[in-house]
Design an enzyme around this catalytic site. Structure first.
Site, mmCIF file in Angstrom:
data_model
loop_
_atom_site.group_PDB
_atom_site.id
_atom_site.type_symbol
_atom_site.label_atom_id
_atom_site.label_comp_id
_atom_site.label_asym_id
_atom_site.label_seq_id
_atom_site.Cartn_x
_atom_site.Cartn_y
_atom_site.Cartn_z
ATOM 1 N N GLY A 118 30.365 17.231 49.940
ATOM 2 C CA GLY A 118 29.835 18.271 50.800
ATOM 3 C C GLY A 118 30.902 18.770 51.683
ATOM 4 N N THR A 143 49.613 45.352 47.130
ATOM 5 C CA THR A 143 50.494 44.305 48.050
ATOM 6 C C THR A 143 51.174 45.107 48.976
ATOM 7 O OG1 THR A 143 49.858 42.473 46.693
ATOM 8 C CG2 THR A 143 51.322 42.091 48.592
ATOM 9 N N THR A 191 45.989 39.748 33.605
ATOM 10 C CA THR A 191 44.737 38.572 33.477
ATOM 11 C C THR A 191 45.272 37.629 32.448
ATOM 12 O OG1 THR A 191 43.606 39.688 31.977
ATOM 13 C CG2 THR A 191 43.133 40.381 34.307
ATOM 14 N N SER A 192 44.563 36.539 32.486
ATOM 15 C CA SER A 192 44.779 35.446 31.507
ATOM 16 C C SER A 192 44.480 35.751 30.059
ATOM 17 C CB SER A 192 43.717 34.197 31.504
ATOM 18 O OG SER A 192 44.033 33.712 32.855
ATOM 19 N N SER A 202 44.929 46.740 33.574
ATOM 20 C CA SER A 202 45.494 45.871 32.217
ATOM 21 C C SER A 202 46.156 46.713 31.511
ATOM 22 C CB SER A 202 44.329 45.119 31.313
ATOM 23 O OG SER A 202 43.876 44.023 32.356
ATOM 24 N N GLU A 214 49.125 40.175 38.233
ATOM 25 C CA GLU A 214 50.378 40.681 37.279
ATOM 26 C C GLU A 214 49.841 40.194 35.806
ATOM 27 O OE1 GLU A 214 54.050 39.361 38.448
ATOM 28 O OE2 GLU A 214 53.724 39.540 40.891
ATOM 29 N N ILE A 244 35.552 16.537 44.585
ATOM 30 C CA ILE A 244 35.909 15.310 45.194
ATOM 31 C C ILE A 244 35.721 15.262 46.564
ATOM 32 C CG2 ILE A 244 38.054 13.811 45.726
ATOM 33 C CD1 ILE A 244 38.980 14.709 42.676
HETATM 34 C C1 LIG Z 1 45.169 40.302 45.650
HETATM 35 C C2 LIG Z 1 45.629 41.361 44.484
HETATM 36 C C3 LIG Z 1 47.105 41.822 44.719
HETATM 37 C C4 LIG Z 1 47.575 42.839 43.556
HETATM 38 N N1 LIG Z 1 48.816 43.451 43.950
HETATM 39 C C5 LIG Z 1 49.291 44.485 43.035
HETATM 40 C C6 LIG Z 1 50.369 44.998 43.381
HETATM 41 O O1 LIG Z 1 51.050 44.689 44.553
HETATM 42 N N2 LIG Z 1 50.882 46.076 42.742
HETATM 43 C C7 LIG Z 1 50.145 46.436 41.681
HETATM 44 O O2 LIG Z 1 50.623 47.175 40.723
HETATM 45 N N3 LIG Z 1 49.112 45.626 41.307
HETATM 46 C C8 LIG Z 1 48.290 44.700 41.889
HETATM 47 N N4 LIG Z 1 47.201 44.203 41.752
HETATM 48 C C9 LIG Z 1 46.533 44.476 40.618
HETATM 49 C C10 LIG Z 1 46.321 43.731 39.500
HETATM 50 O O3 LIG Z 1 47.539 43.475 38.695
HETATM 51 C C11 LIG Z 1 45.272 44.004 38.543
HETATM 52 O O4 LIG Z 1 43.955 43.817 39.108
HETATM 53 C C12 LIG Z 1 45.268 43.473 37.061
HETATM 54 O O5 LIG Z 1 46.433 43.640 36.387
HETATM 55 C C13 LIG Z 1 43.900 43.433 36.331
HETATM 56 O O6 LIG Z 1 43.556 44.859 36.472
HETATM 57 P P1 LIG Z 1 42.169 45.384 36.764
HETATM 58 O O7 LIG Z 1 41.847 44.797 37.937
HETATM 59 O O8 LIG Z 1 42.040 46.905 36.679
HETATM 60 O O9 LIG Z 1 41.097 44.683 35.754
HETATM 61 P P2 LIG Z 1 40.917 45.335 34.172
HETATM 62 O O10 LIG Z 1 42.156 45.837 33.468
HETATM 63 O O11 LIG Z 1 39.772 46.316 34.327
HETATM 64 O O12 LIG Z 1 40.280 44.035 33.488
HETATM 65 C C14 LIG Z 1 38.669 43.617 33.751
HETATM 66 C C15 LIG Z 1 38.637 42.560 32.631
HETATM 67 O O13 LIG Z 1 38.619 42.945 31.248
HETATM 68 C C16 LIG Z 1 39.590 42.134 30.564
HETATM 69 N N5 LIG Z 1 40.569 43.074 29.604
HETATM 70 C C17 LIG Z 1 41.139 44.239 29.918
HETATM 71 N N6 LIG Z 1 41.666 44.701 28.823
HETATM 72 C C18 LIG Z 1 41.499 43.522 27.932
HETATM 73 C C19 LIG Z 1 42.049 43.415 26.742
HETATM 74 N N7 LIG Z 1 42.920 44.438 25.964
HETATM 75 N N8 LIG Z 1 41.632 42.327 26.008
HETATM 76 C C20 LIG Z 1 40.807 41.442 26.429
HETATM 77 N N9 LIG Z 1 40.336 41.703 27.833
HETATM 78 C C21 LIG Z 1 40.747 42.354 28.400
HETATM 79 C C22 LIG Z 1 40.713 41.586 31.582
HETATM 80 O O14 LIG Z 1 41.056 40.282 31.332
HETATM 81 C C23 LIG Z 1 39.565 41.345 32.664
HETATM 82 O O15 LIG Z 1 38.763 40.176 32.552
HETATM 83 C C24 LIG Z 1 46.756 43.024 42.844
HETATM 84 C C25 LIG Z 1 45.323 42.853 42.511
HETATM 85 C C26 LIG Z 1 44.803 41.936 43.374
HETATM 86 C C27 LIG Z 1 43.435 41.244 43.153
#
Ligand SMILES: Cc1cc2nc3c(=O)[nH]c(=O)nc-3n(C[C@H](O)[C@H](O)[C@H](O)COP(=O)(O)OP(=O)(O)OC[C@H]3O[C@@H](n4cnc5c(N)ncnc54)[C@H](O)[C@@H]3O)c2cc1C
Length: 382
Positions: free
Chosen positions: A341, A159, A366-367, A133, A364, A338
């Site tokens: 099982g 990816t 998180t929420s 993030s 891209e 819906i």
């Molecule tokens: C299948 C898949 C494909 C992907 N493809 C790509 C790709 O092609 N290129 C690429 O660069 N990345 C890619 N990603 C990475 C993806 O963008 C990241 O996983 C995502 O941005 C979240 O980062 P993180 O996993 O490090 O989670 P973290 O940043 O560690 O977040 C963990 C939790 O903390 C919360 N959090 C973090 N900061 C805050 C904040 N400031 N306030 C409140 N809550 C917070 C988050 O919402 C989350 O719930 C991919 C991920 C997956 C799973």
């Protein structure tokens, strides 16, 4: 499907994507998912149909279409398989669109025709183990040596890290915390010191390849820099505005696929001598899902429309991605319910939609990150 946005061109694109998904994806979905098989050959075919260079102008061998067509293609493909939708989105919106939006003419001429036809598959690397993030906190470095840069570090969750022929990667060339301290590089597979890791074993989106990228004294010529040194982070943020529309469209397709499966099932399954659809609890639940999917589509289409008009879509794309992805998770969850099982078995598609949908609230941004973006943007209007 929203009729207010549909026109003859979109209807043709919709039909073509729908037929493609039925013919070339649907028969293999569960096999690819179970084996976690990335069907590289399918992407070559997607290229033949113009689905790998949707937004790329025809002069670079792309389809020269706009965001509404792109949303429709992702919607139709993701109704059948979210994994393929995710890979199509990553290739088009991230790697290819980064080059289309910010590269110089020589770079565009070299890479876009290959990417738009899927002769080459693209990857895009921002995320690292220590920075997800907080993308600006990345620590992979590039140090200048004459006309070259020496890159060291790694990227995770990328990816197409293994099968990608070319990657756009964001690398630190300045101080941490400095917005002008990150540079975007185009790096081709086979560049000495550039390698990929093992495929990640995932909950969902299992047919979309995800792995790490490694840079070990990787020597890259300065001609591979996109824009100027220090432009990379701002480019990435701008790109993600459009990228989020694609994840919203992916979410829309997954939600619609899960919903249609629930709708069909509820009209077939009988309990207490009647179709379960006729129990008000089930009928009302499906009414809620249908309403939320239409609301999602309105947000996604609005962001696409503004993007087509060349307007800033930071708020609109974050809203579309936030809402559509949360709705996809809710619809997929309710679809399993819906199906009872049977929804918990692999005999019905509900369980796969349920697993795939969750990625949409994470990838891209998180929420929580979408809410941060929206809160920042709406404050500007206050
Ligand atoms: C299948 C898949 C494909 C992907 N493809 C790509 C790709 O092609 N290129 C690429 O660069 N990345 C890619 N990603 C990475 C993806 O963008 C990241 O996983 C995502 O941005 C979240 O980062 P993180 O996993 O490090 O989670 P973290 O940043 O560690 O977040 C963990 C939790 O903390 C919360 N959090 C973090 N900061 C805050 C904040 N400031 N306030 C409140 N809550 C917070 C988050 O919402 C989350 O719930 C991919 C991920 C997956 C799973």
């Amino acid at each position: 499907m929203l009729h207010i946005y549909e026109n003859e061109q979109l209807a043709l694109v919709r039909e073509s994507a729908r037929q493609f998904a039925i013919d070339f994806i649907k028969p293999y979905v569960m096999d690819w998912d179970e084996r976690q098989y990335f069907p590289l050959e399918l992407f070559k075919k997607l290229g033949e149909y113009g689905f790998m260079g949707v937004l790329v102008p025809e002069q670079y061998h792309g389809s020269g279409l706009g965001y509404q067509e792109y949303i429709t293609i992702l919607d139709e493909i993701s109704q059948v398989c979210g994994s393929i939708g995710l890979s199509v989105a990553a290739h088009n919106s991230l790697c290819t669109n980064h080059i289309l939006s910010f590269a110089n003419e020589a770079q565009k001429e070299k890479y876009l025709p290959k990417l738009a036809t899927a002769e080459w598959l693209g990857a895009w690397g921002l995320t690292e183990t220590g920075s997800g993030s907080d993308a600006g906190g990345l620590s992979t470095t590039a140090v200048r040596e004459g006309d070259y840069y020496i890159i060291n570090g790694s990227k995770t969750f990328i990816t197409h890290a293994i099968s990608g022929d070319v990657a756009v990667v964001m690398v630190r060339t300045g101080a941490k915390g400095d917005k002008k301290g990150v540079t975007a590089f185009i790096i081709e597979k086979g560049t000495p010191g550039f390698s990929s890791g093992k495929k990640l074993d995932k909950l969902g989106m299992r047919a979309s390849e995800t792995a790490s990228l490694f840079f070990d004294n990787c020597k890259v010529h300065q001609d591979q820099v996109i824009g100027n040194e220090g432009d990379g982070f701002v480019q990435a943020l701008k790109l993600l505005d459009g990228g989020r529309i694609s994840i919203a469209a992916l979410s829309l397709g997954i939600a619609r696929g899960a919903y249609l499966s629930a709708l069909r099932y509820a009209n077939e399954r009988e309990q207490f001598n009647q179709k379960i659809y006729d129990f008000q609890a089930v009928g009302f639940s499906i009414a809620d899902l249908a309403t939320k999917i239409e609301a999602s589509e309105l947000l996604v289409r609005q962001a696409g429309q503004l993007k087509n008009e060349g307007k800033k879509v930071t708020k609109e794309s974050a809203m579309a991605k936030l809402y559509a992805s949360e709705v996809a998770v809710e619809v997929a969850n309710e679809s399993v319910q819906i199906h009872g099982g049977y929804g918990f078995t692999k005999d019905y598609p509900a369980e796969k939609f349920f697993r795939d949908a969750k990625l949409c609230t994470i990838g891209e941004g998180t929420s929580a990150i979408q809410k941060m973006v929206i809160a920042r943007e709406i404050r500007k209007d206050a």
